[in-house]
Design a protein around this motif. Structure first.
Motif, PDB file in Angstrom:
ATOM      1  N   GLY A  61      -2.192  10.456   7.931  1.00  0.00           N
ATOM      2  CA  GLY A  61      -1.552  10.462   6.624  1.00  0.00           C
ATOM      3  C   GLY A  61      -0.662   9.283   6.279  1.00  0.00           C
ATOM      4  N   LEU A  62      -0.478   8.348   7.201  1.00  0.00           N
ATOM      5  CA  LEU A  62       0.443   7.242   6.960  1.00  0.00           C
ATOM      6  C   LEU A  62      -0.043   6.306   5.852  1.00  0.00           C
ATOM      7  CD1 LEU A  62       2.986   5.670   7.613  1.00  0.00           C
ATOM      8  CD2 LEU A  62       1.771   4.609   9.523  1.00  0.00           C
ATOM      9  N   ASN A  63      -1.283   5.897   5.902  1.00  0.00           N
ATOM     10  CA  ASN A  63      -1.822   4.986   4.891  1.00  0.00           C
ATOM     11  C   ASN A  63      -1.770   5.623   3.501  1.00  0.00           C
ATOM     12  OD1 ASN A  63      -3.284   2.275   4.756  1.00  0.00           O
ATOM     13  ND2 ASN A  63      -4.645   3.594   3.563  1.00  0.00           N
ATOM     14  N   ALA A  64      -2.134   6.890   3.400  1.00  0.00           N
ATOM     15  CA  ALA A  64      -2.104   7.595   2.111  1.00  0.00           C
ATOM     16  C   ALA A  64      -0.671   7.690   1.587  1.00  0.00           C
ATOM     17  CB  ALA A  64      -2.713   8.987   2.250  1.00  0.00           C
ATOM     18  N   PHE A  65       0.281   7.999   2.466  1.00  0.00           N
ATOM     19  CA  PHE A  65       1.684   8.097   2.060  1.00  0.00           C
ATOM     20  C   PHE A  65       2.170   6.763   1.497  1.00  0.00           C
ATOM     21  CE2 PHE A  65       6.232   7.771   2.759  1.00  0.00           C
ATOM     22  CZ  PHE A  65       6.695   8.973   2.246  1.00  0.00           C
ATOM     23  N   ILE A  66       1.844   5.676   2.179  1.00  0.00           N
ATOM     24  CA  ILE A  66       2.243   4.344   1.707  1.00  0.00           C
ATOM     25  C   ILE A  66       1.621   4.064   0.342  1.00  0.00           C
ATOM     26  CG2 ILE A  66       2.046   1.858   2.137  1.00  0.00           C
ATOM     27  CD1 ILE A  66       2.225   2.603   5.177  1.00  0.00           C
ATOM     28  N   ASN A  67       0.339   4.338   0.197  1.00  0.00           N
ATOM     29  CA  ASN A  67      -0.356   4.067  -1.070  1.00  0.00           C
ATOM     30  C   ASN A  67       0.192   4.895  -2.231  1.00  0.00           C
ATOM     31  OD1 ASN A  67      -2.080   2.121  -0.040  1.00  0.00           O
ATOM     32  ND2 ASN A  67      -3.662   3.596   0.474  1.00  0.00           N
ATOM     33  N   ILE A  68       0.602   6.122  -1.965  1.00  0.00           N
ATOM     34  CA  ILE A  68       1.074   7.012  -3.032  1.00  0.00           C
ATOM     35  C   ILE A  68       2.558   6.805  -3.344  1.00  0.00           C
ATOM     36  CG2 ILE A  68       1.472   9.436  -3.645  1.00  0.00           C
ATOM     37  CD1 ILE A  68      -1.081  10.045  -1.919  1.00  0.00           C
ATOM     38  N   TYR A  69       3.398   6.737  -2.320  1.00  0.00           N
ATOM     39  CA  TYR A  69       4.843   6.770  -2.534  1.00  0.00           C
ATOM     40  C   TYR A  69       5.569   5.435  -2.361  1.00  0.00           C
ATOM     41  CZ  TYR A  69       4.020  11.755  -2.258  1.00  0.00           C
ATOM     42  OH  TYR A  69       3.547  13.012  -2.462  1.00  0.00           O
ATOM     43  N   VAL A  70       5.037   4.551  -1.550  1.00  0.00           N
ATOM     44  CA  VAL A  70       5.777   3.336  -1.207  1.00  0.00           C
ATOM     45  C   VAL A  70       5.228   2.107  -1.919  1.00  0.00           C
ATOM     46  CG1 VAL A  70       6.508   1.846   0.694  1.00  0.00           C
ATOM     47  CG2 VAL A  70       6.406   4.317   1.028  1.00  0.00           C
ATOM     48  N   LYS A  71       3.924   1.977  -1.952  1.00  0.00           N
ATOM     49  CA  LYS A  71       3.241   0.842  -2.588  1.00  0.00           C
ATOM     50  C   LYS A  71       3.830  -0.492  -2.133  1.00  0.00           C
ATOM     51  CE  LYS A  71       1.783   3.439  -6.703  1.00  0.00           C
ATOM     52  NZ  LYS A  71       1.482   4.626  -6.051  1.00  0.00           N
ATOM     53  N   ASP A  72       4.350  -1.300  -3.044  1.00  0.00           N
ATOM     54  CA  ASP A  72       4.883  -2.622  -2.707  1.00  0.00           C
ATOM     55  C   ASP A  72       6.382  -2.621  -2.444  1.00  0.00           C
ATOM     56  OD1 ASP A  72       2.371  -3.786  -2.965  1.00  0.00           O
ATOM     57  OD2 ASP A  72       2.654  -4.183  -5.085  1.00  0.00           O
ATOM     58  N   ASN A  73       6.973  -1.457  -2.244  1.00  0.00           N
ATOM     59  CA  ASN A  73       8.414  -1.354  -2.011  1.00  0.00           C
ATOM     60  C   ASN A  73       8.712  -1.475  -0.517  1.00  0.00           C
ATOM     61  OD1 ASN A  73      11.125  -0.954  -2.320  1.00  0.00           O
ATOM     62  ND2 ASN A  73      10.969   1.231  -2.732  1.00  0.00           N
ATOM     63  N   TYR A  74       8.542  -2.676   0.006  1.00  0.00           N
ATOM     64  CA  TYR A  74       8.825  -2.948   1.417  1.00  0.00           C
ATOM     65  C   TYR A  74       9.961  -3.961   1.494  1.00  0.00           C
ATOM     66  CZ  TYR A  74       5.597  -6.723   0.195  1.00  0.00           C
ATOM     67  OH  TYR A  74       4.975  -7.763  -0.441  1.00  0.00           O
ATOM     68  N   ALA A  75      10.585  -4.045   2.667  1.00  0.00           N
ATOM     69  CA  ALA A  75      11.702  -4.974   2.842  1.00  0.00           C
ATOM     70  C   ALA A  75      11.215  -6.411   2.976  1.00  0.00           C
ATOM     71  CB  ALA A  75      12.533  -4.581   4.046  1.00  0.00           C
ATOM     72  N   LYS A  76      10.114  -6.581   3.717  1.00  0.00           N
ATOM     73  CA  LYS A  76       9.649  -7.937   4.003  1.00  0.00           C
ATOM     74  C   LYS A  76       8.199  -7.928   4.461  1.00  0.00           C
ATOM     75  CE  LYS A  76      11.145 -11.957   6.629  1.00  0.00           C
ATOM     76  NZ  LYS A  76      12.103 -12.461   7.620  1.00  0.00           N
ATOM     77  N   LYS A  77       7.431  -8.915   4.013  1.00  0.00           N
ATOM     78  CA  LYS A  77       6.090  -9.128   4.566  1.00  0.00           C
ATOM     79  C   LYS A  77       6.256 -10.104   5.715  1.00  0.00           C
ATOM     80  CE  LYS A  77       1.362 -10.384   3.604  1.00  0.00           C
ATOM     81  NZ  LYS A  77       0.352 -10.770   2.619  1.00  0.00           N
ATOM     82  N   LEU A  78       5.884  -9.674   6.907  1.00  0.00           N
ATOM     83  CA  LEU A  78       6.087 -10.495   8.101  1.00  0.00           C
ATOM     84  C   LEU A  78       4.921 -11.443   8.359  1.00  0.00           C
ATOM     85  CD1 LEU A  78       7.622  -7.717  10.358  1.00  0.00           C
ATOM     86  CD2 LEU A  78       8.821  -9.463   9.024  1.00  0.00           C
ATOM     87  N   ARG A  79       3.711 -11.035   7.973  1.00  0.00           N
ATOM     88  CA  ARG A  79       2.532 -11.915   8.071  1.00  0.00           C
ATOM     89  C   ARG A  79       1.384 -11.329   7.298  1.00  0.00           C
ATOM     90  NH1 ARG A  79       2.360 -10.294  13.772  1.00  0.00           N
ATOM     91  NH2 ARG A  79       0.863  -8.655  13.905  1.00  0.00           N
TER      92      ARG A  79
END
Length: 79
Positions: A61-79
């Motif tokens: 369920g991690l990928n689905a959770f990110i796609n639904i609730y988090v999207k581009d709201n991350y602290a930093k893209k590391l690579r």
């Protein structure tokens, strides 16, 4: 795979998540395409990071959770 990263179990069989690394106030996720993102208590917030930790450990369920609730709201893209 970076040091201390754990292979995501992908029990659903179709996740885009490859590995993850859990810290006290963050989670670092590497996707199958090679991109790595840092999610922290600052972005997307404590609730979402803690949910992502639970899903990462459960292997489902991690990928689905990110796609639904988090999207581009991350602290930093590391690579």
């Amino acid at each position: 795979m970076s040091s201390n990263h754990i292979k995501y179990r992908n029990l659903g069989g179709n996740s885009g998540v490859d590995t993850y690394k859990i810290e006290e106030e963050s989670i670092e996720i590497t996707f199958k395409g090679g991109s790595t993102y840092l999610y922290t208590y600052q972005a997307p917030g404590r609730y979402h990071v803690e949910q992502m930790k639970l899903l990462a450990r459960s292997g489902r369920g991690l990928n689905a959770f990110i796609n639904i609730y988090v999207k581009d709201n991350y602290a930093k893209k590391l690579r």
